[in-house]
Design a protein around this motif. Structure first.
Motif, PDB file in Angstrom:
ATOM      1  N   ASP A   1      51.445  83.925  71.020  1.00  0.00           N
ATOM      2  CA  ASP A   1      49.900  83.225  70.411  1.00  0.00           C
ATOM      3  C   ASP A   1      48.978  83.855  69.091  1.00  0.00           C
ATOM      4  N   ALA A   2      49.722  83.528  68.199  1.00  0.00           N
ATOM      5  CA  ALA A   2      49.110  83.914  66.451  1.00  0.00           C
ATOM      6  C   ALA A   2      47.961  83.185  66.588  1.00  0.00           C
ATOM      7  N   ALA A   3      48.195  81.659  66.703  1.00  0.00           N
ATOM      8  CA  ALA A   3      47.330  81.216  66.047  1.00  0.00           C
ATOM      9  C   ALA A   3      45.925  80.730  67.102  1.00  0.00           C
ATOM     10  N   GLU A   4      46.492  80.853  67.839  1.00  0.00           N
ATOM     11  CA  GLU A   4      44.990  81.093  69.144  1.00  0.00           C
ATOM     12  C   GLU A   4      43.938  82.740  68.964  1.00  0.00           C
TER      13      GLU A   4
ATOM     14  N   THR B   1      49.395  91.307  61.349  1.00  0.00           N
ATOM     15  CA  THR B   1      49.459  91.399  59.262  1.00  0.00           C
ATOM     16  C   THR B   1      50.727  90.439  59.082  1.00  0.00           C
ATOM     17  N   PRO B   2      51.008  89.958  58.220  1.00  0.00           N
ATOM     18  CA  PRO B   2      52.424  89.224  57.795  1.00  0.00           C
ATOM     19  C   PRO B   2      52.542  89.503  56.752  1.00  0.00           C
ATOM     20  N   ASP B   3      53.919  89.699  56.717  1.00  0.00           N
ATOM     21  CA  ASP B   3      55.022  90.750  55.864  1.00  0.00           C
ATOM     22  C   ASP B   3      55.340  89.957  54.406  1.00  0.00           C
ATOM     23  N   PHE B   4      54.229  88.096  54.143  1.00  0.00           N
ATOM     24  CA  PHE B   4      54.583  87.996  52.494  1.00  0.00           C
ATOM     25  C   PHE B   4      52.989  86.732  53.148  1.00  0.00           C
ATOM     26  N   VAL B   5      52.328  86.174  51.894  1.00  0.00           N
ATOM     27  CA  VAL B   5      51.363  85.604  51.590  1.00  0.00           C
ATOM     28  C   VAL B   5      51.561  84.837  50.889  1.00  0.00           C
ATOM     29  N   SER B   6      51.107  83.604  50.744  1.00  0.00           N
ATOM     30  CA  SER B   6      51.643  82.585  49.963  1.00  0.00           C
ATOM     31  C   SER B   6      49.958  81.549  49.979  1.00  0.00           C
TER      32      SER B   6
ATOM     33  N   VAL C   1      43.169  89.147  58.647  1.00  0.00           N
ATOM     34  CA  VAL C   1      43.884  89.762  59.562  1.00  0.00           C
ATOM     35  C   VAL C   1      44.093  90.680  59.751  1.00  0.00           C
ATOM     36  N   GLU C   2      44.662  91.295  58.090  1.00  0.00           N
ATOM     37  CA  GLU C   2      44.922  92.662  58.659  1.00  0.00           C
ATOM     38  C   GLU C   2      44.356  94.153  58.852  1.00  0.00           C
TER      39      GLU C   2
END
Length: 220
Positions: A124-127, A200-205, A192-193
């Motif tokens: 449910d990340a997007a929500e 929290t993402p491991d990598f962001v582009s 988000v973090e």
């Protein structure tokens, strides 16, 4: 000669060329192409050229703009191929034309921000992200022009935002304020973090996909 403008892309390894090195790269490309850029007057003359809304190091783009002036007439149709002959990998000139619109009319940046997760996208990340960015206020710390940290509510700086869940990432498509004040799309991941630690993402582009005027139309 009137002011001219290049539309170019910066992808792959070229993303890690700094702003100053990118300016030097274009100066050399013009010289190799036999073009003489107009210089400022005074004791320390410098080329009259500028990159509109410089891209942060590490981000990619298909819509970068560079304004310049030359000492003599230029074949604008032939210019992209002339410059591309010496471009480093990942840098490509797409178009050259007269710069009719002033930079102050550039109002928004459209970007894709990918939030990557090594162990798969959380449920449910997007929500959850949609709820986060639906708040009336969302404050993060952002560096000012004086390099000081200040609390900034980023909600007024976001014109549009949507989220798409993919197996290894969440794709964020956003349109944010470009200037006065502007919002670096990478700061969406900072929010988000700060507010959703589990997401929290491991990598962001970040990939800039277009620059827009106040009506949401492409700025060229």
């Amino acid at each position: 000669m009137s002011k001219l403008r290049l539309l170019f892309e910066k992808q792959g390894t070229a993303c890690y060329i700094s702003h100053l090195d990118l300016m030097r790269t274009f100066q050399r490309l013009f010289l190799r192409g036999g073009m003489f850029i107009k210089h400022s007057k005074g004791f320390h003359p410098h080329p009259v050229m500028s990159i509109v809304l410089p891209l942060p190091v590490g981000q990619s783009s298909c819509c970068e703009l560079l304004d310049f002036e030359t000492e003599s007439a230029v074949d604008l149709a032939a210019l992209p191929a002339l410059l591309n002959a010496g471009c480093p990998e990942g840098l490509q000139v797409l178009q050259a034309y007269e710069a009719v619109r002033p930079v102050r009319e550039l109002a928004f940046v459209a970007a894709e921000v990918s939030l990557f997760y090594d162990n798969g996208t959380p449920k449910d990340a997007a929500e959850q992200l949609q709820l986060l960015f639906s708040r009336n206020v969302l404050t993060i710390q952002k560096r000012t022009k004086r390099k000081e940290l200040a609390d900034v509510d980023i909600i007024p700086l976001i014109r549009q935002i949507s989220f798409l869940t993919l197996p290894d990432r969440v794709l964020v498509q956003a349109v944010v304020s470009a200037q006065n004040p502007g919002l670096n799309p990478a700061l969406l991941a900072v929010a988000v973090e700060k507010e959703c630690l589990a997401l929290t993402p491991d990598f962001v582009s970040v990939r800039r996909t277009d620059v827009l005027d106040a009506d949401g139309m492409p700025f060229r």
